[in-house]
Design a protein around this motif. Structure first.
Motif, short mmCIF file in Angstrom:
data_model
loop_
_atom_site.label_atom_id
_atom_site.label_comp_id
_atom_site.label_asym_id
_atom_site.label_seq_id
_atom_site.Cartn_x
_atom_site.Cartn_y
_atom_site.Cartn_z
N PHE A 39 0.82 -1.22 0.00
CA PHE A 39 0.00 0.00 0.00
C PHE A 39 0.85 1.26 0.00
CE2 PHE A 39 -2.48 -3.50 1.56
CZ PHE A 39 -3.62 -3.40 0.79
N ARG A 40 2.06 1.17 0.52
CA ARG A 40 2.98 2.30 0.40
C ARG A 40 3.35 2.50 -1.06
NH1 ARG A 40 8.80 1.85 3.10
NH2 ARG A 40 9.29 0.88 1.08
N PHE A 41 3.70 1.40 -1.74
CA PHE A 41 4.07 1.53 -3.16
C PHE A 41 2.88 2.02 -3.97
CE2 PHE A 41 4.63 0.13 -7.50
CZ PHE A 41 5.93 0.52 -7.77
N LEU A 42 1.68 1.50 -3.67
CA LEU A 42 0.49 1.95 -4.40
C LEU A 42 0.26 3.44 -4.18
CD1 LEU A 42 -2.05 1.46 -6.06
CD2 LEU A 42 -3.21 0.77 -3.95
N SER A 48 2.23 9.66 -8.15
CA SER A 48 2.97 9.95 -9.38
C SER A 48 2.04 10.07 -10.58
CB SER A 48 4.01 8.86 -9.65
OG SER A 48 3.40 7.65 -10.08
N GLU A 49 0.84 9.48 -10.47
CA GLU A 49 -0.16 9.57 -11.54
C GLU A 49 -1.03 10.82 -11.41
OE1 GLU A 49 -0.73 7.62 -14.17
OE2 GLU A 49 0.84 6.15 -13.76
N GLN A 76 7.64 12.06 7.25
CA GLN A 76 7.29 13.39 6.76
C GLN A 76 7.77 13.57 5.31
OE1 GLN A 76 5.54 14.91 9.14
NE2 GLN A 76 6.13 13.34 10.64
N HIS A 77 7.22 14.60 4.66
CA HIS A 77 7.69 15.04 3.34
C HIS A 77 7.71 13.91 2.32
CE1 HIS A 77 8.70 18.60 5.58
NE2 HIS A 77 9.59 17.94 6.30
N LEU A 78 6.61 13.19 2.27
CA LEU A 78 6.44 12.08 1.33
C LEU A 78 5.55 12.52 0.17
CD1 LEU A 78 5.79 9.38 4.07
CD2 LEU A 78 7.91 9.69 2.76
N PRO A 79 5.53 11.78 -0.91
CA PRO A 79 4.66 12.16 -2.04
C PRO A 79 3.17 12.00 -1.73
CG PRO A 79 5.77 10.08 -2.50
CD PRO A 79 6.40 10.65 -1.26
N TYR A 80 2.88 11.34 -0.63
CA TYR A 80 1.52 11.19 -0.14
C TYR A 80 1.52 11.67 1.32
CZ TYR A 80 3.97 7.05 1.51
OH TYR A 80 4.90 6.23 2.06
N VAL A 417 -4.23 1.16 -10.80
CA VAL A 417 -4.45 2.55 -11.22
C VAL A 417 -5.54 2.61 -12.27
CG1 VAL A 417 -3.40 4.58 -12.28
CG2 VAL A 417 -2.08 3.21 -10.66
N SER A 418 -5.51 1.70 -13.23
CA SER A 418 -6.51 1.72 -14.30
C SER A 418 -7.91 1.45 -13.74
CB SER A 418 -6.16 0.71 -15.38
OG SER A 418 -6.36 -0.62 -14.94
N LEU A 419 -8.01 0.56 -12.76
CA LEU A 419 -9.31 0.29 -12.14
C LEU A 419 -9.83 1.54 -11.43
CD1 LEU A 419 -11.60 -1.56 -11.18
CD2 LEU A 419 -10.14 -2.23 -9.26
N ILE A 420 -8.96 2.22 -10.69
CA ILE A 420 -9.37 3.43 -9.98
C ILE A 420 -9.81 4.52 -10.97
CG2 ILE A 420 -8.45 5.35 -8.61
CD1 ILE A 420 -6.87 3.23 -7.02
#
Length: 424
Positions: A39-42, A48-49, A76-80, A417-420
């Motif tokens: 879930f971190r990678f997701l 990124s998308e 802290q300071h993560l892309p999410y 990602v495509s499903l979402i």
């Protein structure tokens, strides 16, 4: 204690990108050494998308059995954005304290969603969560339904089905596990879509609902570049004596995983081929009992213990065969470590009973199936592969190809990602 941390909603109201809540109780974060990264990678991939992502997780680190210091810089300071929800924690994987801890988390998560949507009715456009825990998933499903947004469930285990392995007492188990079954049915009836870590898991909601739903099968997998990097960095530290033939298992030493049969098979195989040594990478509640059994049978077993991911990768790449060792009644389908086994580019001997994975082993040609809990059959398979280097090479080549095509997260998770995007 309030149970969760509040954050200012600093996202602009308009224009804005789509907001997604990704919810999980068990995740390796920051510089932690143990745990899953799905879930971190997701969350990183979704960010990124172009999505705005909140990764909502627990203050309690399941693998370390300890509370996190949520103020640390690595969170802290993560892309999410990380949002922590309090749960009291537990000491053992299967006891009443864990059930209570999950209940506290679910209640605090419910309060967090209530607060977020009260502050902003458009707080999220979609909620994505794992199941189990079932009560956590129910909170996510009901929050999404209440606010008219899609909910996607990520099925990575089956509760209460898997629980019956450890506790299966007529009538008593039915009563004890009824809340888990009730929550699962509620969740599956509220989903807009499902992602399964196997076809079996992606299809699971259909048992509790008649309506069709969008679904994808996306194996847990791994990040191949990190696996390869770890193997390279630690290869020099793995000392493999000339002439030894390594059969390796990586994972929990616990209820679902049939390590005793592997020990017995090692003893049988070594009587014919003294090159055989079994490496057990991992720890768990059954370790002491298994060590005693190995000593009694004089099996050629090395209990390596818990190995950080990089070191585990190096061990797998230094091995000759891996074993996916499961008891006959195990509910698991395609377990987490399969991606790493395949990445090592060596054959897999599978004792798991999942029809889906057994068919995959045969069809994709990266290993062999043997019956569960049959030490002689497992020993025979080990000896057969140990004596056929060409066949091992062919299987290993196929294993690595499948790892690259189907288990590398940077490619395979695009299906999520495509499903979402489809549901939004």
């Amino acid at each position: 204690m309030r149970g969760y941390y509040t954050y200012p909603d600093d996202h602009p109201a308009k224009p804005r990108t789509k907001r997604i809540a990704v919810v999980t109780q068990g995740q390796k974060l920051g510089d932690e050494t143990r745990g899953y990264t799905r879930f971190r990678f997701l969350s990183e991939l979704l960010a990124s998308e172009g999505f705005e992502v909140d990764l909502i997780t627990s203050t309690f680190q399941h693998w370390d059995k300890a509370q996190r210091d949520t103020t640390r810089a690595c969170y802290q300071h993560l892309p999410y954005r990380l949002r922590f929800v309090y749960e009291p924690g537990y000491k053992r994987n299967l006891d009443l304290a864990r059930i209570n801890s999950h209940r506290v988390f679910a209640n605090n998560l419910k309060r967090l969603f209530k607060s977020r949507f009260a502050d902003n009715p458009r707080a999220y456009d979609l909620i994505y969560s794992e199941i189990p825990p079932n009560d956590m998933a129910r909170v996510c499903a009901e929050a999404a339904a209440k606010h008219g947004i899609p909910y996607v469930v990520d099925v990575n285990d089956l509760w209460p089905e898997a629980m019956r392995m450890a506790v299966d007492v007529p009538v008593v188990s039915d009563v004890a596990f009824a809340p888990f079954a009730r929550d699962a049915k509620r969740v599956y009836n509220l989903i807009a879509g499902a992602v399964g870590t196997s076809d079996e898991y992606a299809d699971r909601p259909a048992a509790d609902r008649d309506a069709p739903y969008a679904k994808r099968t996306v194996y847990v997998g791994n990040q191949l570049d990190k696996f390869d990097e770890g193997a390279r960095e630690h290869s020099a530290g793995i000392v493999k004596p000339d002439g030894e033939f390594w059969v390796t298992y990586a994972g929990t030493l616990g209820a679902s995983y049939d390590i005793q049969t592997l020990i017995d098979a090692a003893s049988l195989a070594a009587a014919t081929d003294p090159r055989i040594r079994v490496k057990l990478l991992g720890d768990g509640p059954d370790r002491q009992k298994l060590e005693e059994h190995a000593a009694e049978t004089e099996a050629p077993i090395d209990f390596v213990g818990y190995a950080p991911y990089d070191l585990m990768a190096a061990y797998l790449c230094a091995s000759d065969i891996t074993v996916n060792s499961l008891v006959a009644s195990a509910a698991q389908s395609i377990v987490t470590k399969i991606g790493d086994y395949l990445a090592a580019g060596i054959p897999i001997i599978n004792t798991g009973s999942s029809p889906e994975f057994r068919a995959k082993v045969e069809t994709d040609g990266f290993g062999v199936n043997v019956p569960a809990e049959d030490a002689q059959a497992l020993a025979d398979a080990i000896l057969e592969l140990a004596g056929d280097a060409e066949r091992r090479s062919q299987m290993g080549t196929k294993a690595r190809a499948i790892a690259e095509e189907q288990f590398d997260q940077k490619h395979s998770y695009q299906e999520i990602v495509s499903l979402i995007q489809e549901l939004l």
